[in-house]
Design an enzyme around this catalytic site. Structure first.
Site, PDB file in Angstrom:
ATOM      1  N   SER A  11       5.383   2.511 -15.288  1.00 26.48           N
ATOM      2  CA  SER A  11       4.443   2.979 -16.305  1.00 26.48           C
ATOM      3  C   SER A  11       3.038   3.017 -15.732  1.00 26.48           C
ATOM      4  O   SER A  11       2.660   2.166 -14.916  1.00 26.48           O
ATOM      5  CB  SER A  11       4.411   2.001 -17.498  1.00 26.48           C
ATOM      6  OG  SER A  11       5.699   1.733 -17.986  1.00 26.48           O
ATOM      7  N   HIS A  19       2.538  -0.162 -13.279  1.00 26.46           N
ATOM      8  CA  HIS A  19       3.322  -1.370 -13.507  1.00 26.46           C
ATOM      9  C   HIS A  19       4.804  -1.031 -13.365  1.00 26.46           C
ATOM     10  O   HIS A  19       5.256  -0.018 -13.901  1.00 26.46           O
ATOM     11  CB  HIS A  19       3.035  -1.927 -14.907  1.00 26.46           C
ATOM     12  CG  HIS A  19       3.753  -3.218 -15.168  1.00 26.46           C
ATOM     13  ND1 HIS A  19       3.333  -4.414 -14.609  1.00 26.46           N
ATOM     14  CD2 HIS A  19       4.862  -3.496 -15.886  1.00 26.46           C
ATOM     15  CE1 HIS A  19       4.167  -5.365 -14.985  1.00 26.46           C
ATOM     16  NE2 HIS A  19       5.101  -4.840 -15.759  1.00 26.46           N
ATOM     17  N   ASP A  36      -8.110  -5.559 -21.874  1.00 28.92           N
ATOM     18  CA  ASP A  36      -8.058  -7.010 -21.687  1.00 28.92           C
ATOM     19  C   ASP A  36      -6.652  -7.581 -21.750  1.00 28.92           C
ATOM     20  O   ASP A  36      -6.396  -8.687 -21.297  1.00 28.92           O
ATOM     21  CB  ASP A  36      -8.880  -7.694 -22.785  1.00 28.92           C
ATOM     22  CG  ASP A  36     -10.343  -7.732 -22.383  1.00 28.92           C
ATOM     23  OD1 ASP A  36     -10.626  -7.406 -21.213  1.00 28.92           O
ATOM     24  OD2 ASP A  36     -11.176  -8.067 -23.237  1.00 28.92           O
ATOM     25  N   ASN A  69      -3.769   1.387 -14.183  1.00 29.39           N
ATOM     26  CA  ASN A  69      -2.854   0.493 -13.461  1.00 29.39           C
ATOM     27  C   ASN A  69      -1.449   1.081 -13.446  1.00 29.39           C
ATOM     28  O   ASN A  69      -1.051   1.782 -14.371  1.00 29.39           O
ATOM     29  CB  ASN A  69      -2.813  -0.876 -14.156  1.00 29.39           C
ATOM     30  CG  ASN A  69      -1.923  -1.875 -13.435  1.00 29.39           C
ATOM     31  OD1 ASN A  69      -1.943  -1.963 -12.201  1.00 29.39           O
ATOM     32  ND2 ASN A  69      -1.134  -2.628 -14.183  1.00 29.39           N
ATOM     33  N   GLY A  80       0.789  -1.230   0.000  1.00 34.71           N
ATOM     34  CA  GLY A  80       0.000   0.000   0.000  1.00 34.71           C
ATOM     35  C   GLY A  80       0.818   1.274   0.000  1.00 34.71           C
ATOM     36  O   GLY A  80       0.324   2.330   0.386  1.00 34.71           O
ATOM     37  N   LEU A 124      -8.019  -9.251 -13.838  1.00 35.47           N
ATOM     38  CA  LEU A 124      -9.428  -8.857 -13.868  1.00 35.47           C
ATOM     39  C   LEU A 124     -10.133  -9.472 -15.075  1.00 35.47           C
ATOM     40  O   LEU A 124      -9.549  -9.609 -16.149  1.00 35.47           O
ATOM     41  CB  LEU A 124      -9.520  -7.331 -13.903  1.00 35.47           C
ATOM     42  CG  LEU A 124      -8.962  -6.668 -12.630  1.00 35.47           C
ATOM     43  CD1 LEU A 124      -8.674  -5.200 -12.860  1.00 35.47           C
ATOM     44  CD2 LEU A 124      -9.925  -6.866 -11.459  1.00 35.47           C
ATOM     45  N   LEU A 132      -3.019  -8.114 -20.627  1.00 31.84           N
ATOM     46  CA  LEU A 132      -2.303  -7.968 -19.365  1.00 31.84           C
ATOM     47  C   LEU A 132      -1.146  -6.969 -19.502  1.00 31.84           C
ATOM     48  O   LEU A 132      -0.246  -7.179 -20.318  1.00 31.84           O
ATOM     49  CB  LEU A 132      -1.760  -9.329 -18.903  1.00 31.84           C
ATOM     50  CG  LEU A 132      -1.013  -9.298 -17.565  1.00 31.84           C
ATOM     51  CD1 LEU A 132      -1.951  -9.013 -16.409  1.00 31.84           C
ATOM     52  CD2 LEU A 132      -0.246 -10.587 -17.348  1.00 31.84           C
ATOM     53  N   ASP A 133      -1.207  -5.910 -18.709  1.00 38.54           N
ATOM     54  CA  ASP A 133      -0.184  -4.855 -18.730  1.00 38.54           C
ATOM     55  C   ASP A 133       0.034  -4.286 -20.134  1.00 38.54           C
ATOM     56  O   ASP A 133       1.110  -3.782 -20.451  1.00 38.54           O
ATOM     57  CB  ASP A 133       1.153  -5.370 -18.158  1.00 38.54           C
ATOM     58  CG  ASP A 133       1.011  -5.838 -16.714  1.00 38.54           C
ATOM     59  OD1 ASP A 133       0.238  -5.214 -15.972  1.00 38.54           O
ATOM     60  OD2 ASP A 133       1.655  -6.835 -16.349  1.00 38.54           O
ATOM     61  N   GLU A 146       7.216   5.758  -8.756  1.00 34.45           N
ATOM     62  CA  GLU A 146       5.792   5.398  -8.731  1.00 34.45           C
ATOM     63  C   GLU A 146       5.022   6.368  -7.844  1.00 34.45           C
ATOM     64  O   GLU A 146       3.931   6.813  -8.191  1.00 34.45           O
ATOM     65  CB  GLU A 146       5.608   3.974  -8.186  1.00 34.45           C
ATOM     66  CG  GLU A 146       6.203   2.900  -9.054  1.00 34.45           C
ATOM     67  CD  GLU A 146       5.867   1.497  -8.550  1.00 34.45           C
ATOM     68  OE1 GLU A 146       4.960   1.338  -7.718  1.00 34.45           O
ATOM     69  OE2 GLU A 146       6.533   0.551  -8.996  1.00 34.45           O
TER      70      GLU A 146
HETATM   71  C1  GRF Z   1       4.214  -1.575  -7.163  1.00 35.11           C
HETATM   72  O1  GRF Z   1       5.553  -1.824  -7.459  1.00 35.11           O
HETATM   73  C2  GRF Z   1       3.403  -1.547  -8.417  1.00 35.11           C
HETATM   74  O2  GRF Z   1       4.087  -1.076  -9.532  1.00 35.11           O
HETATM   75  C3  GRF Z   1       3.058  -2.987  -8.607  1.00 35.11           C
HETATM   76  O3  GRF Z   1       2.867  -3.482  -7.314  1.00 35.11           O
HETATM   77  C4  GRF Z   1       3.599  -2.710  -6.387  1.00 35.11           C
HETATM   78  C5  GRF Z   1       2.674  -2.221  -5.325  1.00 35.11           C
HETATM   79  O4  GRF Z   1       3.322  -1.665  -4.237  1.00 35.11           O
HETATM   80  N1  GRF Z   1       1.927  -3.120  -9.489  1.00 35.11           N
HETATM   81  P1  GRF Z   1       2.496  -1.006  -3.069  1.00 35.11           P
HETATM   82  O5  GRF Z   1       1.507  -2.011  -2.553  1.00 35.11           O
HETATM   83  O6  GRF Z   1       1.808   0.222  -3.601  1.00 35.11           O
HETATM   84  O7  GRF Z   1       3.522  -0.662  -2.038  1.00 35.11           O
END
Ligand code: GRF
Length: 216
Positions: A137, A110, A143, A108, A13, A94, A145-146, A175
């Site tokens: 990203s 990634h 549909d 999303n 989180g 999903l 995946l990533d 991120e």
């Molecule tokens: C992140 O690295 C995100 O890119 C990936 O899962 C991780 C989630 O981390 N999809 P957090 O739960 O937000 O700390």
């Protein structure tokens, strides 16, 4: 009306925390209407509760199939209202029905420079390949995946002595900058998915999305 975010998590989180911090700082004009976790023990659930947010723990193991699990999530999300559904470390694939229901509202994050390394273990794969740069990203979810249309990417250098831990930490810092920024575009009504692709302020973005690198 304030832009409502539903945030779906499975793990630590830290992206949820970054989103909340930006809201508190007045840098993201949105409210989190609901946090959904498929794991009761996820640290992100504690983050959400600590912030006093509504939390729905919906354990996928209690549903006969993916469609039933996704239908339960849709019911809860829509009951709270969501202008954008943000996947933030949500580790379930999903169903097409879920993706269709939130088409154009589902985003999303990634941990790679997509289209490189969809799927898991992205940091190890970037190290293994000897890449000079890596990153994260944000994309609209389809549909594939990533594989949905890219909104934004941030890159970081890969250093000679990097391990999965040091590299993933550097990527996560990006991120935590990038996700709130993209959500802000959504909240300000500037970011849309159209038949032509992703548009920011009515202008199409390049296929690789907006490149937003940060000072290290
Ligand atoms: C992140 O690295 C995100 O890119 C990936 O899962 C991780 C989630 O981390 N999809 P957090 O739960 O937000 O700390």
């Amino acid at each position: 009306m304030t832009h409502r975010l539903a945030v779906l998590i499975s793990g630590a989180g830290t992206n949820l925390q970054a989103i909340l911090d930006h809201i508190t700082a007045g840098e993201l004009p949105a409210t989190v209407s609901l946090v959904v976790s498929n794991r009761a023990a996820a640290n992100g659930v504690a983050v959400a509760r600590q912030a006093g947010l509504p939390v729905a723990v919906i354990d996928h193991r209690e549903y006969p199939d993916r469609a039933a699990f996704d239908a339960a999530m849709i019911e809860r999300i829509d009951a709270h209202g969501a202008d954008t559904v943000a996947l933030a470390g949500f580790m379930r694939i999903l169903s097409p029905g879920f993706v269709r229901h939130y088409q154009g509202r589902l985003i999303n994050i990634h941990p790679s420079l997509l289209p490189l390394y969809p799927g898991l273990n992205t940091h190890a794969r970037a190290l293994e390949a000897g890449d000079a740069e890596h990153g994260c990203s944000l994309h609209f979810v389809t549909d594939q995946l990533d594989g949905g249309p890219l909104i934004a990417r941030a890159s970081v250098p890969v250093l000679t002595n990097d391990s999965v831990e040091t590299l993933s930490k550097r990527v996560q810092q990006q991120e935590h900058r990038l996700y709130p920024r993209v959500l802000r575009w959504r909240a300000e009504g500037r970011l849309q998915l159209t038949d032509q692709g992703v548009e920011l302020d009515g202008e199409p973005l390049p296929a690789t999305g907006m490149q937003i690198d940060a000072p290290a």
